[in-house]
Design an enzyme around this catalytic site. Structure first.
Site, PDB file in Angstrom:
ATOM      1  N   HIS A  46      35.856  44.498  39.097  1.00 19.16           N
ATOM      2  CA  HIS A  46      36.908  45.467  39.381  1.00 19.16           C
ATOM      3  C   HIS A  46      37.377  46.125  38.079  1.00 19.16           C
ATOM      4  O   HIS A  46      37.184  45.583  36.985  1.00 19.16           O
ATOM      5  CB  HIS A  46      38.101  44.781  40.041  1.00 19.16           C
ATOM      6  CG  HIS A  46      37.851  44.364  41.451  1.00 19.16           C
ATOM      7  ND1 HIS A  46      38.864  43.978  42.287  1.00 19.16           N
ATOM      8  CD2 HIS A  46      36.704  44.276  42.181  1.00 19.16           C
ATOM      9  CE1 HIS A  46      38.379  43.667  43.469  1.00 19.16           C
ATOM     10  NE2 HIS A  46      37.063  43.831  43.429  1.00 19.16           N
ATOM     11  N   GLU A  48      40.312  46.447  36.764  1.00 21.54           N
ATOM     12  CA  GLU A  48      41.237  45.639  35.981  1.00 21.54           C
ATOM     13  C   GLU A  48      40.497  44.587  35.164  1.00 21.54           C
ATOM     14  O   GLU A  48      40.801  44.385  33.974  1.00 21.54           O
ATOM     15  CB  GLU A  48      42.237  44.916  36.897  1.00 21.54           C
ATOM     16  CG  GLU A  48      43.093  45.836  37.734  1.00 21.54           C
ATOM     17  CD  GLU A  48      42.562  46.075  39.140  1.00 21.54           C
ATOM     18  OE1 GLU A  48      43.387  46.188  40.064  1.00 21.54           O
ATOM     19  OE2 GLU A  48      41.324  46.178  39.316  1.00 21.54           O
ATOM     20  N   CYS A  76      44.380  43.360  43.611  1.00 20.15           N
ATOM     21  CA  CYS A  76      44.066  42.355  44.629  1.00 20.15           C
ATOM     22  C   CYS A  76      44.445  40.974  44.064  1.00 20.15           C
ATOM     23  O   CYS A  76      44.890  40.858  42.925  1.00 20.15           O
ATOM     24  CB  CYS A  76      42.585  42.401  44.980  1.00 20.15           C
ATOM     25  SG  CYS A  76      41.495  41.861  43.631  1.00 20.15           S
ATOM     26  N   CYS A  79      42.484  40.071  40.790  1.00 19.28           N
ATOM     27  CA  CYS A  79      42.955  40.807  39.620  1.00 19.28           C
ATOM     28  C   CYS A  79      44.367  40.398  39.236  1.00 19.28           C
ATOM     29  O   CYS A  79      44.692  40.289  38.047  1.00 19.28           O
ATOM     30  CB  CYS A  79      42.857  42.308  39.866  1.00 19.28           C
ATOM     31  SG  CYS A  79      41.137  42.861  40.008  1.00 19.28           S
TER      32      CYS A  79
END
Length: 156
Positions: A46, A48, A76, A79
């Site tokens: 992701h 992040e 999420c 993260c």
């Protein structure tokens, strides 16, 4: 957040879900990232996580104390956990994620007082622009898919 939006647009241009993140320390950008989950076949890639990895490498420390993260979509659970482990001071995010957001939409991992580190959240920064980028991306993907009449799970 404008730099995070640029990262999200870069992700979209590569066929990735358009999420971008920028890590800042003392007003200076130290790292950026965008989603790579599809291209790397990596569910942890992701935006992040990409920004945190690059920032930690640059600073030579997995603790990113006094750093702030700007991300176009609400984090999420994965993260959010990484953000807390990195000891980020602030997270600024744009669009809310009503399906898996854990910074206030579905639940808020950051408000649990017994957790070791507290990160301050700032929601809704350039919210409309961030949300539009995601909506446009998924609308285009739905239009590109033609119904085949077959069960997509048949080959599992």
């Amino acid at each position: 957040m404008r730099l995070a939006l640029e990262q999200a647009e870069l992700a979209a241009s590569k066929g990735e879900v358009p999420v971008g993140a920028v890590l800042v320390k003392e007003g200076m950008v130290i790292a950026a990232g965008h989603n790579h989950s599809i291209s790397l076949n990596d569910p942890s890639a992701h935006a992040e996580i990409q920004a945190l990895r690059r920032g930690a490498s640059k600073l030579g420390n997995y603790r990113l104390v006094d750093c702030d993260l700007y991300v176009t979509l609400e984090p999420c659970a994965m993260c959010s956990g990484a953000i807390m482990q990195a000891r980020l001071k602030n997270v600024f995010y744009g669009a809310s994620d009503e399906k898996i957001g854990t910074a206030g939409s579905v639940l808020n991992l950051f408000e649990i007082p017994v957790l070791n580190h507290q990160t301050t959240l700032h929601a809704g920064l350039l919210k409309e622009e961030c949300a539009k980028l995601l909506k446009d991306f998924f609308k285009a993907r739905r239009l590109d898919k033609k119904p085949s009449g077959k069960n997509s799970n048949q080959n599992l």
